[in-house]
Design an enzyme around this catalytic site. Structure first.
Site, PDB file in Angstrom:
ATOM      1  N   ARG A 182       0.817  -1.217   0.000  1.00 61.19           N
ATOM      2  CA  ARG A 182       0.000   0.000   0.000  1.00 61.19           C
ATOM      3  C   ARG A 182       0.854   1.272   0.000  1.00 61.19           C
ATOM      4  O   ARG A 182       0.519   2.257   0.663  1.00 61.19           O
ATOM      5  CB  ARG A 182      -0.972   0.004   1.182  1.00 61.19           C
ATOM      6  N   SER A 234     -10.771  -1.128   3.444  1.00 61.17           N
ATOM      7  CA  SER A 234     -10.080  -1.653   4.616  1.00 61.17           C
ATOM      8  C   SER A 234      -9.462  -0.501   5.394  1.00 61.17           C
ATOM      9  O   SER A 234      -8.696   0.287   4.848  1.00 61.17           O
ATOM     10  CB  SER A 234      -8.995  -2.636   4.199  1.00 61.17           C
ATOM     11  N   GLU A 304      -4.745   2.284   7.164  1.00 58.97           N
ATOM     12  CA  GLU A 304      -4.494   2.245   5.722  1.00 58.97           C
ATOM     13  C   GLU A 304      -5.070   3.493   5.062  1.00 58.97           C
ATOM     14  O   GLU A 304      -4.531   3.977   4.070  1.00 58.97           O
ATOM     15  CB  GLU A 304      -5.121   0.980   5.110  1.00 58.97           C
TER      16      GLU A 304
END
Length: 309
Positions: A182, A234, A304
């Site tokens: 990510r 998420s 995230e």
């Protein structure tokens, strides 16, 4: 700053560049949260984008580059500078044979991943099925090295074209993108992604085989994820050796809420907006979840989602 923002708006309007003042950012994020952007720009072409960036820099106005807003949480006070939305940079996708059964696919940064997946599926190309259902753009997917179901952008990207800090057109090969979990090189450089090139493979089963895998992934998403409520996907990164959602559930936090924000009843890895949630609600909730998970399991959860304040 008020004078600077006013002057920037005058600059943009005199140049005929698309912009609005005090645009609610809740309209442009999948969380449906966020106060107003002092200036909101939506360039239609790369020359318009370049001119917009030039005006912002000349006035010393803070800039935030936005895609589909699917992994972003804006402050309740909004953003005091210029938010530049790239979703209209959707030049036609190009397909170029790259030898044997391989094809190079070039897509604009503003193209939605879902649209790109449907396009490559129609060509019988495999490699991007994992991205079907990720509610972001091509540019955002590269920026975050988006991934799901064992696949990630890192596995298929060939290069990315961007504007560098001097607004020069630059093309970075995959090896220079520093793609990790990510993250990418764009986290640390003020560069604007314009286009990405992917290397895909022709599937022997044709479009039908590719479509079947895409629909399988989408069915899994519908079954497991809270797609009926606003969220930013998420909420936490996956800790080494386990899953954030599993840890949160084990700590008894399913349905835990602060104001209008709640840990999803359907999937504990998601924080959802049950109605009227604020940025402050989400931050308080995620801070408390992180505290409890650390206390009970010893695992540190990292957000995230990108918090922009």
């Amino acid at each position: 700053m008020a004078g600077t923002i006013s002057e920037l708006l005058q600059d943009l309007r005199r140049a005929g560049l698309p912009c609005t003042a005090d645009e609610p950012l809740s309209r442009h994020t999948t969380f449906r949260i966020g106060g107003p952007a002092a200036v909101f720009c939506r360039p239609q072409t790369i020359p318009e984008l370049t001119r917009t960036l030039e005006f912002c820099r000349a006035r010393g106005v803070r800039i935030y580059l936005l895609g589909n807003g699917s992994n972003v949480l804006f402050a309740d006070a909004g953003f005091p500078g210029a938010v530049i939305c790239l979703t209209d940079l959707t030049q036609p996708t190009r397909f170029t044979p790259a030898g044997a059964d391989r094809v190079t696919v070039r897509a604009g940064a503003g193209r939605s991943l879902a649209a790109l997946c449907r396009e490559v599926c129609a060509q019988g190309l495999t490699g991007l099925e994992f991205a079907y259902g990720i509610p972001g753009t091509v540019g955002g997917a590269v920026y975050m090295n988006a991934g799901a179901y064992g696949g990630e952008i890192k596995g298929v990207i060939e290069s990315a074209a961007c504007l560098d800090e001097a607004l020069r057109l630059t093309c970075l090969p995959a090896a220079d993108l520093a793609l990790g979990y990510r993250t990418s090189v764009f986290e640390t450089r003020p560069w604007c992604i314009l286009e990405a090139s992917f290397t895909l493979t022709r599937d022997p089963g044709g479009p039908g085989a590719v479509s079947a895998r895409m629909e399988d992934y989408m069915a899994r998403r519908r079954a497991k994820q809270p797609l009926d409520l606003p969220s930013a996907g998420s909420t936490f990164k996956r800790p080494a050796g386990c899953y954030a959602g599993q840890l949160i559930e084990e700590c008894g936090l399913r349905g835990f809420r602060v104001g209008g924000a709640a840990v999803s009843e359907k999937h504990c890895g998601f924080v959802v907006n049950t109605g009227g949630a604020t940025c402050a609600d989400v931050l308080r909730l995620t801070d408390e979840v992180r505290r409890i998970v650390l206390e009970k399991t010893g695992h540190t959860l990292e957000r995230e989602i990108r918090v922009v304040q």
